[in-house]
Design a protein around this motif. Structure first.
Motif, PDB file in Angstrom:
ATOM      1  N   ALA A 159       0.857  -1.175   0.000  1.00  0.00           N
ATOM      2  CA  ALA A 159       0.000   0.000   0.000  1.00  0.00           C
ATOM      3  C   ALA A 159       0.899   1.233   0.000  1.00  0.00           C
ATOM      4  N   GLY A 160       0.350   2.353  -0.416  1.00  0.00           N
ATOM      5  CA  GLY A 160       1.139   3.576  -0.475  1.00  0.00           C
ATOM      6  C   GLY A 160       0.275   4.759  -0.846  1.00  0.00           C
ATOM      7  N   PRO A 161       0.881   5.883  -1.200  1.00  0.00           N
ATOM      8  CA  PRO A 161       0.101   7.068  -1.560  1.00  0.00           C
ATOM      9  C   PRO A 161      -0.851   6.770  -2.722  1.00  0.00           C
ATOM     10  N   GLY A 162      -2.128   6.868  -2.464  1.00  0.00           N
ATOM     11  CA  GLY A 162      -3.118   6.605  -3.501  1.00  0.00           C
ATOM     12  C   GLY A 162      -3.261   5.148  -3.880  1.00  0.00           C
ATOM     13  N   ILE A 163      -2.595   4.239  -3.164  1.00  0.00           N
ATOM     14  CA  ILE A 163      -2.637   2.811  -3.483  1.00  0.00           C
ATOM     15  C   ILE A 163      -3.213   2.040  -2.293  1.00  0.00           C
ATOM     16  N   MET A 220       0.735 -15.644   8.772  1.00  0.00           N
ATOM     17  CA  MET A 220       1.293 -14.305   8.785  1.00  0.00           C
ATOM     18  C   MET A 220       2.812 -14.360   8.949  1.00  0.00           C
ATOM     19  N   ILE A 221       3.503 -13.679   8.075  1.00  0.00           N
ATOM     20  CA  ILE A 221       4.956 -13.555   8.177  1.00  0.00           C
ATOM     21  C   ILE A 221       5.318 -12.223   8.822  1.00  0.00           C
ATOM     22  N   ARG A 222       4.720 -11.149   8.280  1.00  0.00           N
ATOM     23  CA  ARG A 222       5.007  -9.821   8.827  1.00  0.00           C
ATOM     24  C   ARG A 222       4.009  -8.829   8.242  1.00  0.00           C
ATOM     25  N   ARG A 223       3.645  -7.845   9.029  1.00  0.00           N
ATOM     26  CA  ARG A 223       2.912  -6.702   8.494  1.00  0.00           C
ATOM     27  C   ARG A 223       3.600  -5.439   8.996  1.00  0.00           C
ATOM     28  N   HIS A 224       3.681  -4.447   8.123  1.00  0.00           N
ATOM     29  CA  HIS A 224       4.446  -3.238   8.459  1.00  0.00           C
ATOM     30  C   HIS A 224       3.695  -2.001   7.974  1.00  0.00           C
ATOM     31  N   THR A 284     -10.006  -7.883   3.902  1.00  0.00           N
ATOM     32  CA  THR A 284     -10.279  -6.492   3.547  1.00  0.00           C
ATOM     33  C   THR A 284      -9.011  -5.803   3.044  1.00  0.00           C
ATOM     34  N   PRO A 285      -9.162  -4.742   2.226  1.00  0.00           N
ATOM     35  CA  PRO A 285      -8.000  -4.011   1.715  1.00  0.00           C
ATOM     36  C   PRO A 285      -7.149  -3.429   2.843  1.00  0.00           C
ATOM     37  N   VAL A 286      -5.876  -3.223   2.527  1.00  0.00           N
ATOM     38  CA  VAL A 286      -4.949  -2.624   3.492  1.00  0.00           C
ATOM     39  C   VAL A 286      -4.521  -1.246   3.009  1.00  0.00           C
ATOM     40  N   GLU A 287      -4.326  -0.351   3.957  1.00  0.00           N
ATOM     41  CA  GLU A 287      -3.901   1.011   3.676  1.00  0.00           C
ATOM     42  C   GLU A 287      -2.675   1.341   4.508  1.00  0.00           C
ATOM     43  N   ALA A 288      -1.848   2.241   3.992  1.00  0.00           N
ATOM     44  CA  ALA A 288      -0.659   2.662   4.721  1.00  0.00           C
ATOM     45  C   ALA A 288      -1.038   3.576   5.871  1.00  0.00           C
ATOM     46  N   LEU A 289      -0.466   3.335   7.034  1.00  0.00           N
ATOM     47  CA  LEU A 289      -0.643   4.254   8.156  1.00  0.00           C
ATOM     48  C   LEU A 289       0.108   5.555   7.912  1.00  0.00           C
ATOM     49  N   ASP A 290       1.314   5.433   7.413  1.00  0.00           N
ATOM     50  CA  ASP A 290       2.149   6.585   7.053  1.00  0.00           C
ATOM     51  C   ASP A 290       2.489   6.431   5.577  1.00  0.00           C
ATOM     52  N   ALA A 299       4.253   7.982   3.648  1.00  0.00           N
ATOM     53  CA  ALA A 299       5.633   8.284   3.261  1.00  0.00           C
ATOM     54  C   ALA A 299       6.578   7.119   3.516  1.00  0.00           C
ATOM     55  N   GLN A 300       6.082   6.073   4.162  1.00  0.00           N
ATOM     56  CA  GLN A 300       6.918   4.928   4.505  1.00  0.00           C
ATOM     57  C   GLN A 300       6.421   3.667   3.796  1.00  0.00           C
ATOM     58  N   PRO A 301       7.314   2.681   3.570  1.00  0.00           N
ATOM     59  CA  PRO A 301       6.856   1.412   2.983  1.00  0.00           C
ATOM     60  C   PRO A 301       5.754   0.790   3.839  1.00  0.00           C
TER      61      PRO A 301
END
Length: 215
Positions: free
Chosen positions: A122-126, A147-151, A192-198, A200-202
């Motif tokens: 996920a990212g800006p607009g994604i 689950m391996i990892r979520r960031h 459900t879809p995932v969105e970036a918390l920040d 500006a970060q991966p």
């Protein structure tokens, strides 16, 4: 889940195993045009009382009745790297699944196993779509989602739905070794879809999906 797997065998290569999600290839088969999914794929033969055997690289196939978005075509994904696909963690996970699913389906002695490394970004607009086809069945017998990892992501809630369309429950895999075990013949599942918390970060959600289908 971690304790159950460690009781089944060695996972000494887990750091390299989990780091291998940084080396996944873009999924070019997304019919929605999305570029938010990376993956690798492998196929194994698992038989009762026999060593686990990795098969020659081959395409992943789902009929349109199971995947109306991306099904109906032979999808050739990049293979799981040999060092990972033949490593301790994978072999322990497959042995544990074979034991559990063998007990659930005692008449089955031979399985076709597909293994998928997934990263949803996920990212800006994604907005990342773990299951862009919606709630679905995979067309197999049993499924493990590990689950391996979520960031840096929000959401990614798993929902289980019965044959009549009733929601049986929902939960979010948050930590390494959190898992969903799905009886694919009886229920559908979706995320459900995932969105970036920040933004500006991966931001990503890494899971291992293992499917067992009787031969």
């Amino acid at each position: 889940m971690q304790g159950a797997l460690l009781a089944a065998g060695s996972m000494v290569d887990w750091p390299a195993f989990s780091a291998s999600w940084n080396d996944l290839a873009l999924d070019h088969f997304m019919a929605d045009g999305g570029r938010y999914r990376r993956r690798r794929h492998a196929v194994y033969a698992v038989e009762a009382g026999a060593p686990i055997v990795r098969e020659a690289h081959q395409p992943h196939w789902q009929g349109l009745e199971y995947n109306p978005l991306n099904g109906g075509v032979a999808r050739w994904f990049e293979p799981v790297r040999d060092a990972i696909g033949n490593g301790d963690s994978i072999n322990t996970i497959l042995r544990w699944c074979a034991g559990l699913f063998g007990r659930l389906s005692p008449s089955v002695t031979a399985w076709r196993v597909e293994l998928h490394q997934f990263r949803i970004e996920a990212g800006p607009g994604i907005v990342g779509q773990p299951t862009p086809e919606g709630a679905h069945r995979d067309g197999v017998d049993h499924v493990l989602v590990l689950m391996i990892r979520r960031h840096n992501i929000a959401e990614g809630r798993t929902t289980i739905i019965d044959a009549e369309g009733r929601e049986l429950g929902s939960f979010t895999l948050t930590d390494p070794f959190d898992a969903a075990l799905v009886d694919d013949g009886r229920v559908r599942h979706g995320v459900t879809p995932v969105e970036a918390l920040d933004a500006a970060q991966p931001a990503f959600r890494d899971v291992l999906v293992v499917t067992f289908k009787r031969r």
